[in-house]
Design an enzyme around this catalytic site. Structure first.
Site, PDB file in Angstrom:
ATOM      1  N   LYS A  68    -137.020  23.424  69.619  1.00 51.90           N
ATOM      2  CA  LYS A  68    -136.486  22.785  68.411  1.00 51.90           C
ATOM      3  C   LYS A  68    -137.452  21.717  67.928  1.00 51.90           C
ATOM      4  O   LYS A  68    -137.816  21.679  66.752  1.00 51.90           O
ATOM      5  CB  LYS A  68    -135.131  22.156  68.711  1.00 51.90           C
ATOM      6  CG  LYS A  68    -134.633  21.182  67.632  1.00 51.90           C
ATOM      7  CD  LYS A  68    -133.293  20.562  67.942  1.00 51.90           C
ATOM      8  CE  LYS A  68    -133.380  19.344  68.801  1.00 51.90           C
ATOM      9  NZ  LYS A  68    -133.750  18.092  68.134  1.00 51.90           N
ATOM     10  N   ASN A  69    -137.908  20.861  68.839  1.00 46.83           N
ATOM     11  CA  ASN A  69    -138.680  19.681  68.422  1.00 46.83           C
ATOM     12  C   ASN A  69    -140.103  20.012  68.025  1.00 46.83           C
ATOM     13  O   ASN A  69    -140.794  19.181  67.445  1.00 46.83           O
ATOM     14  CB  ASN A  69    -138.633  18.603  69.505  1.00 46.83           C
ATOM     15  CG  ASN A  69    -137.232  18.005  69.596  1.00 46.83           C
ATOM     16  OD1 ASN A  69    -136.411  18.206  68.693  1.00 46.83           O
ATOM     17  ND2 ASN A  69    -136.962  17.312  70.680  1.00 46.83           N
TER      18      ASN A  69
ATOM     19  N   CYS B  42    -129.628  12.052  65.856  1.00 47.66           N
ATOM     20  CA  CYS B  42    -128.571  11.606  66.774  1.00 47.66           C
ATOM     21  C   CYS B  42    -128.476  10.072  66.789  1.00 47.66           C
ATOM     22  O   CYS B  42    -129.483   9.375  66.752  1.00 47.66           O
ATOM     23  CB  CYS B  42    -128.865  12.103  68.183  1.00 47.66           C
ATOM     24  SG  CYS B  42    -128.689  13.884  68.341  1.00 47.66           S
TER      25      CYS B  42
ATOM     26  N   ARG C  34    -133.698   3.699  66.267  1.00 50.00           N
ATOM     27  CA  ARG C  34    -134.724   4.698  65.907  1.00 50.00           C
ATOM     28  C   ARG C  34    -135.513   4.304  64.650  1.00 50.00           C
ATOM     29  O   ARG C  34    -135.563   5.031  63.671  1.00 50.00           O
ATOM     30  CB  ARG C  34    -134.092   6.072  65.760  1.00 50.00           C
ATOM     31  CG  ARG C  34    -133.303   6.514  66.974  1.00 50.00           C
ATOM     32  CD  ARG C  34    -132.759   7.912  66.861  1.00 50.00           C
ATOM     33  NE  ARG C  34    -133.815   8.907  67.110  1.00 50.00           N
ATOM     34  CZ  ARG C  34    -133.565  10.225  67.103  1.00 50.00           C
ATOM     35  NH1 ARG C  34    -132.367  10.690  66.812  1.00 50.00           N
ATOM     36  NH2 ARG C  34    -134.551  11.079  67.355  1.00 50.00           N
TER      37      ARG C  34
ATOM     38  N   ASP D 159    -134.627  13.313  76.862  1.00 43.85           N
ATOM     39  CA  ASP D 159    -133.707  14.359  76.373  1.00 43.85           C
ATOM     40  C   ASP D 159    -133.002  15.104  77.503  1.00 43.85           C
ATOM     41  O   ASP D 159    -132.028  15.814  77.253  1.00 43.85           O
ATOM     42  CB  ASP D 159    -134.455  15.367  75.488  1.00 43.85           C
ATOM     43  CG  ASP D 159    -134.944  14.737  74.206  1.00 43.85           C
ATOM     44  OD1 ASP D 159    -135.746  15.371  73.501  1.00 43.85           O
ATOM     45  OD2 ASP D 159    -134.548  13.590  73.918  1.00 43.85           O
TER      46      ASP D 159
ATOM     47  N   ARG E 296    -126.390  22.870  67.156  1.00 46.85           N
ATOM     48  CA  ARG E 296    -127.560  22.753  66.274  1.00 46.85           C
ATOM     49  C   ARG E 296    -128.865  22.682  67.066  1.00 46.85           C
ATOM     50  O   ARG E 296    -129.943  22.850  66.503  1.00 46.85           O
ATOM     51  CB  ARG E 296    -127.458  21.522  65.384  1.00 46.85           C
ATOM     52  CG  ARG E 296    -127.400  20.200  66.125  1.00 46.85           C
ATOM     53  CD  ARG E 296    -127.554  19.048  65.149  1.00 46.85           C
ATOM     54  NE  ARG E 296    -128.964  18.750  64.995  1.00 46.85           N
ATOM     55  CZ  ARG E 296    -129.532  17.658  65.545  1.00 46.85           C
ATOM     56  NH1 ARG E 296    -128.803  16.791  66.202  1.00 46.85           N
ATOM     57  NH2 ARG E 296    -130.823  17.436  65.415  1.00 46.85           N
TER      58      ARG E 296
HETATM   59  C1  EPZ Z   1    -138.546  12.965  69.115  1.00 45.57           C
HETATM   60  O1  EPZ Z   1    -137.881  11.928  68.409  1.00 45.57           O
HETATM   61  C2  EPZ Z   1    -137.464  13.981  69.420  1.00 45.57           C
HETATM   62  N1  EPZ Z   1    -136.882  14.464  68.178  1.00 45.57           N
HETATM   63  C3  EPZ Z   1    -136.368  13.359  70.288  1.00 45.57           C
HETATM   64  O2  EPZ Z   1    -135.467  14.408  70.645  1.00 45.57           O
HETATM   65  C4  EPZ Z   1    -136.993  12.814  71.567  1.00 45.57           C
HETATM   66  O3  EPZ Z   1    -135.999  12.128  72.313  1.00 45.57           O
HETATM   67  C5  EPZ Z   1    -138.132  11.856  71.226  1.00 45.57           C
HETATM   68  O4  EPZ Z   1    -139.094  12.504  70.357  1.00 45.57           O
HETATM   69  C6  EPZ Z   1    -138.864  11.395  72.474  1.00 45.57           C
HETATM   70  O5  EPZ Z   1    -139.371  12.513  73.150  1.00 45.57           O
HETATM   71  C7  EPZ Z   1    -137.576  15.335  67.421  1.00 45.57           C
HETATM   72  O6  EPZ Z   1    -138.685  15.721  67.760  1.00 45.57           O
HETATM   73  C8  EPZ Z   1    -136.912  15.810  66.172  1.00 45.57           C
HETATM   74  P1  EPZ Z   1    -140.120   8.726  69.185  1.00 45.57           P
HETATM   75  P2  EPZ Z   1    -138.758  10.731  67.730  1.00 45.57           P
HETATM   76  O7  EPZ Z   1    -140.735   8.379  67.901  1.00 45.57           O
HETATM   77  O8  EPZ Z   1    -140.018  11.272  67.200  1.00 45.57           O
HETATM   78  C9  EPZ Z   1    -139.058   4.100  69.118  1.00 45.57           C
HETATM   79  C10 EPZ Z   1    -133.438  15.518  70.890  1.00 45.57           C
HETATM   80  O9  EPZ Z   1    -132.462  15.301  71.617  1.00 45.57           O
HETATM   81  N2  EPZ Z   1    -139.798   4.095  67.837  1.00 45.57           N
HETATM   82  O10 EPZ Z   1    -140.998   9.111  70.345  1.00 45.57           O
HETATM   83  O11 EPZ Z   1    -137.870   9.990  66.823  1.00 45.57           O
HETATM   84  C11 EPZ Z   1    -137.670   4.699  68.917  1.00 45.57           C
HETATM   85  O12 EPZ Z   1    -136.776   3.695  68.521  1.00 45.57           O
HETATM   86  C12 EPZ Z   1    -134.110  14.371  70.166  1.00 45.57           C
HETATM   87  O13 EPZ Z   1    -133.958  16.659  70.702  1.00 45.57           O
HETATM   88  C13 EPZ Z   1    -140.079   2.883  67.213  1.00 45.57           C
HETATM   89  O14 EPZ Z   1    -139.743   1.808  67.712  1.00 45.57           O
HETATM   90  O15 EPZ Z   1    -139.045   9.868  69.033  1.00 45.57           O
HETATM   91  C14 EPZ Z   1    -137.312   5.245  70.259  1.00 45.57           C
HETATM   92  O16 EPZ Z   1    -136.752   4.195  71.024  1.00 45.57           O
HETATM   93  C15 EPZ Z   1    -133.424  13.044  70.411  1.00 45.57           C
HETATM   94  N3  EPZ Z   1    -140.733   2.897  66.019  1.00 45.57           N
HETATM   95  C16 EPZ Z   1    -138.644   5.647  70.854  1.00 45.57           C
HETATM   96  O17 EPZ Z   1    -139.661   4.990  70.065  1.00 45.57           O
HETATM   97  C17 EPZ Z   1    -141.141   4.066  65.424  1.00 45.57           C
HETATM   98  O18 EPZ Z   1    -141.754   4.014  64.336  1.00 45.57           O
HETATM   99  C18 EPZ Z   1    -138.852   7.154  70.835  1.00 45.57           C
HETATM  100  O19 EPZ Z   1    -139.133   7.503  69.549  1.00 45.57           O
HETATM  101  C19 EPZ Z   1    -140.843   5.282  66.078  1.00 45.57           C
HETATM  102  C20 EPZ Z   1    -140.174   5.280  67.282  1.00 45.57           C
END
Ligand code: EPZ
Length: 416
Positions: free
Chosen positions: A22-23, A115, A120, A303, A395
């Site tokens: 998915k991701n 979610c 985020r 995840d 989903r």
């Molecule tokens: C991706 O989300 C995945 N979603 C998430 O999967 C997954 O948990 C995450 O990566 C980590 O592996 C998709 O790919 C659609 P991040 P993403 O940017 O890109 C902080 C699932 O269950 N952060 O690595 O949003 C944020 O708050 C979903 O499939 C900032 O502070 O993850 C979080 O605490 C859930 N500022 C952490 O980093 C930013 O600009 C992880 O975020 C961006 C992120």
């Protein structure tokens, strides 16, 4: 209202085929807009992809889906603001910022959906766009991102954000000069996007390292991509197999992508045999407790933190899980406690005592992986579990009911 009904305690035997990630898929589709024709195969049949189809059609791009193959043609598309409704459909809508900025030097959209597992923010995405020469105007929840031209920059990520890494790739492949991303995310999804962009003619080096270098090019040509297997789907079913499996085969996986999970369940004493693209798992008694801390890849994936929690209830002793990535990712715990689990939440850490036998109850899904955790728990519980708000799960797990039924689970979606 749809309710997922599960009669627990059934032995799971046979083969579960893992689909495309998915991701990865939700990033590859927006990336495809950067050239005129892209073919993506092994695309999972999930509603997030349907949402992206709606957005691409709205932009005037062609989205031809045939089974697990999608052909995206974007010549003739126009750059329109991604509406609030569309922005909120999924977290991956944020990739339209990078794709539209990279292609048109202009992007307008609202804060993305996804979610409710934490705040985020997207500050890392926006500050990177500014480093590339764009101006970012925030009007409440709306973002207007503009650049006369995009110029390569040296970007050091304070956190190895998956989304920010991918969005910087999308915004910089057509920029003038070289962009360097330091402390880049290593999640396999990032590599999947890099492979597609390079197949389209981009010049990205450093894949699978913390430092990515992108030499901007004038234009990109058509490209092809195969979505990698979904490591989180695979991990979820492996965990279910440790609790209920008998020669349960989880097929079409890349074991390296779930090395941290395999290490942890082996530490518990699970019976799991690992082959080149599948594993065989058997339920065994006397599992040992473990301690888990979620980290960026290749650490234990956030995840899988929720899906593994039910497994810890069957270990003889006290396990702990510390969630360092998101600040609100224990919403499944109260429902597991209702099912009989002995779990305490202390800020970012939960303590799980076992072994206990979970009991079927009426529970509610709050987010995608919380729902996965409740399904894993229901498959092992005594009696019937009714899971509400199950749309959150369906989903993200293509063909979940069919895949589990095929290996002996008693699981069905009913209208009540
Ligand atoms: C991706 O989300 C995945 N979603 C998430 O999967 C997954 O948990 C995450 O990566 C980590 O592996 C998709 O790919 C659609 P991040 P993403 O940017 O890109 C902080 C699932 O269950 N952060 O690595 O949003 C944020 O708050 C979903 O499939 C900032 O502070 O993850 C979080 O605490 C859930 N500022 C952490 O980093 C930013 O600009 C992880 O975020 C961006 C992120």
């Amino acid at each position: 209202m749809e309710v997922l009904k599960v009669h627990g305690g059934k032995t799971l035997s046979g083969t579960i085929e893992i689909g495309g990630a998915k991701n990865s898929a939700v990033a590859l589709v927006p990336a495809a807009l950067l050239s005129d024709r892209v073919k993506i195969t092994n695309v999972p049949d999930i509603s997030d992809i349907d949402a992206l189809e709606i957005i691409l059609n709205y932009l005037g791009a062609k989205f031809n889906k045939n089974d697990d193959e999608i052909i995206i043609e974007s010549n003739g598309m126009e750059n329109k603001p991604i509406t609030l409704e569309y922005s909120k459909m999924l977290r991956a809508s944020s990739y339209f910022m990078g794709a539209l900025l990279g292609k048109f030097k202009h992007a307008e959209m609202y804060f993305p959906g996804g979610c409710s597992i934490g705040e985020r923010p997207i500050d890392l995405h926006l500050s990177a766009f500014e480093k590339l020469g764009a101006t970012v105007i925030c009007e409440g929840d709306k973002y207007i991102i503009d650049a006369d031209k995009l110029v390569g920059a040296d970007i050091n990520l304070r956190f190895a954000s998956v989304g920010a890494t991918i969005n910087i790739l999308l915004a910089s492949v057509l920029a003038e000069g070289k962009t360097t991303i330091r402390n880049a995310a290593l999640e396999p999804e990032v590599g999947n996007v890099i492979d597609l962009l390079n197949d389209m003619g981009a010049k990205i080096t450093g894949k699978d390292t913390r430092t990515l270098e992108i030499e901007g090019v004038k234009e990109l040509k058509g490209g092809n991509s195969v979505v990698i297997p979904d490591r989180i789907e695979a991990g979820t079913y492996i965990i279910a197999g440790v609790m209920n499996g008998k020669n349960l085969k989880i097929n079409n996986i890349i074991p390296e992508h779930i090395a941290s999970l395999l290490e942890k369940i082996t530490e518990m004493g699970a019976d799991i045999k690992v082959y080149d693209n599948y594993v065989i798992v058997n339920k065994v008694p006397n599992l040992k407790p473990i301690d888990i801390t979620t980290e960026v890849y290749p650490g234990f994936p956030t995840d899988l933190q929720q899906p593994i929690t039910p497994l810890l209830t069957s270990a003889g002793g006290t396990s702990t899980v510390t969630e360092l990535i998101y600040e609100n990712r224990f919403q499944n715990v109260p429902y597991l406690v209702e099912m009989g689990a002995d779990i305490e939440i202390n800020d970012r850490t939960i303590t799980v005592k076992g072994p206990i036998k979970l009991q079927g109850k009426e529970v509610i899904t709050t987010d995608l992986r919380a729902g996965a955790a409740l399904i894993v728990a229901a498959l092992a519980a005594e009696g019937e579990t009714n899971i509400k708000e199950v749309k959150h799960v369906l989903r993200g797990y293509a063909g979940l009911i069919k895949k589990l039924t095929k290996v002996g689970a008693e699981i069905s979606l009913e209208d009540v």
